[in-house]
Design an enzyme around this catalytic site. Structure first.
Site, PDB file in Angstrom:
ATOM      1  N   ASP A 120     -62.792 -37.216  20.259  1.00 17.80           N
ATOM      2  CA  ASP A 120     -63.744 -37.871  21.195  1.00 17.80           C
ATOM      3  C   ASP A 120     -63.516 -39.024  21.960  1.00 17.80           C
ATOM      4  O   ASP A 120     -64.219 -40.091  22.211  1.00 17.80           O
ATOM      5  CB  ASP A 120     -65.200 -38.382  20.293  1.00 17.80           C
ATOM      6  CG  ASP A 120     -65.755 -37.423  19.419  1.00 17.80           C
ATOM      7  OD1 ASP A 120     -65.227 -36.096  19.394  1.00 17.80           O
ATOM      8  OD2 ASP A 120     -66.820 -37.604  18.669  1.00 17.80           O
ATOM      9  N   LYS A 165     -68.662 -30.491  19.749  1.00 19.46           N
ATOM     10  CA  LYS A 165     -69.447 -30.760  18.530  1.00 19.46           C
ATOM     11  C   LYS A 165     -70.733 -31.290  18.950  1.00 19.46           C
ATOM     12  O   LYS A 165     -70.888 -32.334  19.399  1.00 19.46           O
ATOM     13  CB  LYS A 165     -68.478 -31.329  17.443  1.00 19.46           C
ATOM     14  CG  LYS A 165     -68.065 -32.757  17.918  1.00 19.46           C
ATOM     15  CD  LYS A 165     -66.944 -33.248  17.023  1.00 19.46           C
ATOM     16  CE  LYS A 165     -66.602 -34.860  17.311  1.00 19.46           C
ATOM     17  NZ  LYS A 165     -67.896 -35.632  16.962  1.00 19.46           N
ATOM     18  N   LYS A 180     -71.260 -35.752  14.249  1.00 20.99           N
ATOM     19  CA  LYS A 180     -70.305 -36.605  14.183  1.00 20.99           C
ATOM     20  C   LYS A 180     -68.969 -36.102  13.762  1.00 20.99           C
ATOM     21  O   LYS A 180     -67.801 -36.234  14.220  1.00 20.99           O
ATOM     22  CB  LYS A 180     -70.535 -37.873  13.252  1.00 20.99           C
ATOM     23  CG  LYS A 180     -71.832 -38.703  13.698  1.00 20.99           C
ATOM     24  CD  LYS A 180     -71.835 -39.149  14.847  1.00 20.99           C
ATOM     25  CE  LYS A 180     -73.048 -39.894  15.598  1.00 20.99           C
ATOM     26  NZ  LYS A 180     -73.040 -39.988  16.994  1.00 20.99           N
ATOM     27  N   VAL A 218     -61.942 -42.022  18.591  1.00 21.19           N
ATOM     28  CA  VAL A 218     -63.002 -43.035  18.187  1.00 21.19           C
ATOM     29  C   VAL A 218     -64.325 -42.174  18.037  1.00 21.19           C
ATOM     30  O   VAL A 218     -64.636 -41.253  18.249  1.00 21.19           O
ATOM     31  CB  VAL A 218     -63.448 -43.653  19.861  1.00 21.19           C
ATOM     32  CG1 VAL A 218     -62.009 -44.371  20.205  1.00 21.19           C
ATOM     33  CG2 VAL A 218     -63.744 -42.684  20.747  1.00 21.19           C
ATOM     34  N   THR A 219     -65.210 -43.187  17.376  1.00 17.65           N
ATOM     35  CA  THR A 219     -64.950 -44.526  16.640  1.00 17.65           C
ATOM     36  C   THR A 219     -64.419 -44.057  15.238  1.00 17.65           C
ATOM     37  O   THR A 219     -64.726 -43.276  14.588  1.00 17.65           O
ATOM     38  CB  THR A 219     -65.829 -45.523  16.772  1.00 17.65           C
ATOM     39  OG1 THR A 219     -67.248 -44.781  15.821  1.00 17.65           O
ATOM     40  CG2 THR A 219     -66.613 -45.486  18.206  1.00 17.65           C
ATOM     41  N   CYS A 243     -66.964 -40.905  13.965  1.00 14.90           N
ATOM     42  CA  CYS A 243     -66.410 -39.518  14.143  1.00 14.90           C
ATOM     43  C   CYS A 243     -64.947 -39.564  13.413  1.00 14.90           C
ATOM     44  O   CYS A 243     -64.830 -38.249  12.948  1.00 14.90           O
ATOM     45  CB  CYS A 243     -66.608 -39.342  15.675  1.00 14.90           C
ATOM     46  SG  CYS A 243     -68.323 -39.179  16.178  1.00 14.90           S
ATOM     47  N   GLN A 299     -57.460 -45.596  -3.602  1.00 19.04           N
ATOM     48  CA  GLN A 299     -57.575 -44.685  -4.857  1.00 19.04           C
ATOM     49  C   GLN A 299     -56.307 -43.524  -4.484  1.00 19.04           C
ATOM     50  O   GLN A 299     -56.700 -42.367  -4.993  1.00 19.04           O
ATOM     51  CB  GLN A 299     -59.118 -43.889  -4.853  1.00 19.04           C
ATOM     52  CG  GLN A 299     -60.066 -44.940  -4.925  1.00 19.04           C
ATOM     53  CD  GLN A 299     -61.442 -44.521  -5.380  1.00 19.04           C
ATOM     54  OE1 GLN A 299     -61.568 -43.701  -6.373  1.00 19.04           O
ATOM     55  NE2 GLN A 299     -62.413 -44.519  -4.680  1.00 19.04           N
TER      56      GLN A 299
HETATM   57  N1  TIU Z   1     -67.682 -40.186  18.544  1.00 19.80           N
HETATM   58  C1  TIU Z   1     -68.392 -41.120  17.833  1.00 19.80           C
HETATM   59  O1  TIU Z   1     -67.697 -41.972  16.839  1.00 19.80           O
HETATM   60  N2  TIU Z   1     -69.650 -41.142  17.859  1.00 19.80           N
HETATM   61  C2  TIU Z   1     -70.244 -42.336  17.855  1.00 19.80           C
HETATM   62  O2  TIU Z   1     -71.749 -42.076  18.099  1.00 19.80           O
HETATM   63  N3  TIU Z   1     -70.032 -43.359  17.621  1.00 19.80           N
HETATM   64  C3  TIU Z   1     -70.274 -44.678  17.404  1.00 19.80           C
HETATM   65  O3  TIU Z   1     -69.647 -45.481  16.702  1.00 19.80           O
HETATM   66  N4  TIU Z   1     -71.677 -44.729  17.935  1.00 19.80           N
END
Ligand code: TIU
Length: 230
Positions: free
Chosen positions: A24, A129, A132, A157-158, A162, A202
């Site tokens: 992403d 996709k 997330k 990210v993030t 995701c 863990q």
């Molecule tokens: N790709 C992803 O992480 N989608 C999000 O919406 N991330 C946020 O941190 N909002």
């Protein structure tokens, strides 16, 4: 088999059975005016992940390692957008609304696409996709299985949204995943730190954590880059 410094212990991988997953890296998350900012986030935090991600991408391409990109987004008619996701957060702009980079998180818009420096090239599948996690409602698992992929290096990210969701999904499907800490980004530095802690706790409950330097160094020993017979 190559070995790289990682936590909670060394990550061993065969580059022929390992994929780089670029999660992403879309303008909608990384730049102002997109979906990320509409949720109230300061997008500048994510820029820190781009240089390391670019170095990792170039190293994998040079070695011939399989690279896969993902993009979060929806159909133009929003028929795959759950009401809950549309409404959540009472955003300033909703998914599908027109923003400065086009319609937010809609496939085909400028903002939905991947940033220039990490843009996919020929032979690198792009997984679109709706959620997330990169496995939910996609053919990612099929593509990995067709290539004999057993392990993954994750950038993206993030970190706690995701990336972590995808790492958890991959873990449940039997893949070993190593996340590169300087090639993932979050709007919240504290969440970045804790998300990575959670993955490697863990004894590596979800996977491994390393960094771009350790990965690139390990990859330099691979037959494809040294010219040694495979
Ligand atoms: N790709 C992803 O992480 N989608 C999000 O919406 N991330 C946020 O941190 N909002």
């Amino acid at each position: 088999m190559l070995s790289m410094r990682a936590e909670p212990y060394e990550f061993e991988f065969d580059p022929k059975k390992t994929a780089l997953l670029m999660i992403d890296f879309q303008r909608d998350f990384v730049y102002p005016g997109g979906f990320g900012e509409s949720l109230g986030n300061d997008t500048s935090f994510l820029l820190a992940a781009l240089p390391a991600a670019e170095r990792v991408l170039k190293a994998c391409r040079a070695t011939g390692m399989f690279v896969i990109h993902t993009r979060e987004g929806h159909r133009a008619d929003l028929s795959d957008l759950p009401r809950a996701k549309f409404e959540r957060g009472k955003p300033s702009l909703h998914i599908g609304d027109e923003g400065p980079m086009g319609r937010l998180l809609v496939r085909g818009s400028y903002g939905h696409d991947i940033v220039e420096e990490l843009y996919p090239i020929e032979g690198e599948p792009v997984i679109d996709k709706p959620g997330k996690g990169a496995f939910y409602a996609t053919d990612l698992d099929t593509i990995l299985k067709m290539r004999g992929i057993e392990r993954m290096i994750a950038c993206g990210v993030t970190t706690e949204v995701c990336v972590q969701t995808t790492v958890r999904e991959a873990n449940d499907r039997g893949y070993d995943v190593c996340v590169l800490s300087d090639a993932v980004g979050s709007y919240f530095p504290e969440f970045q730190r804790v998300a990575l802690e959670m993955i490697k706790a863990q004894g590596g409950i979800f996977g491994w954590v390393s960094d771009s330097g350790a990965f690139i160094e390990a990859l330099a020993a691979s037959p494809a880059t040294t010219g040694a017979p495979a």
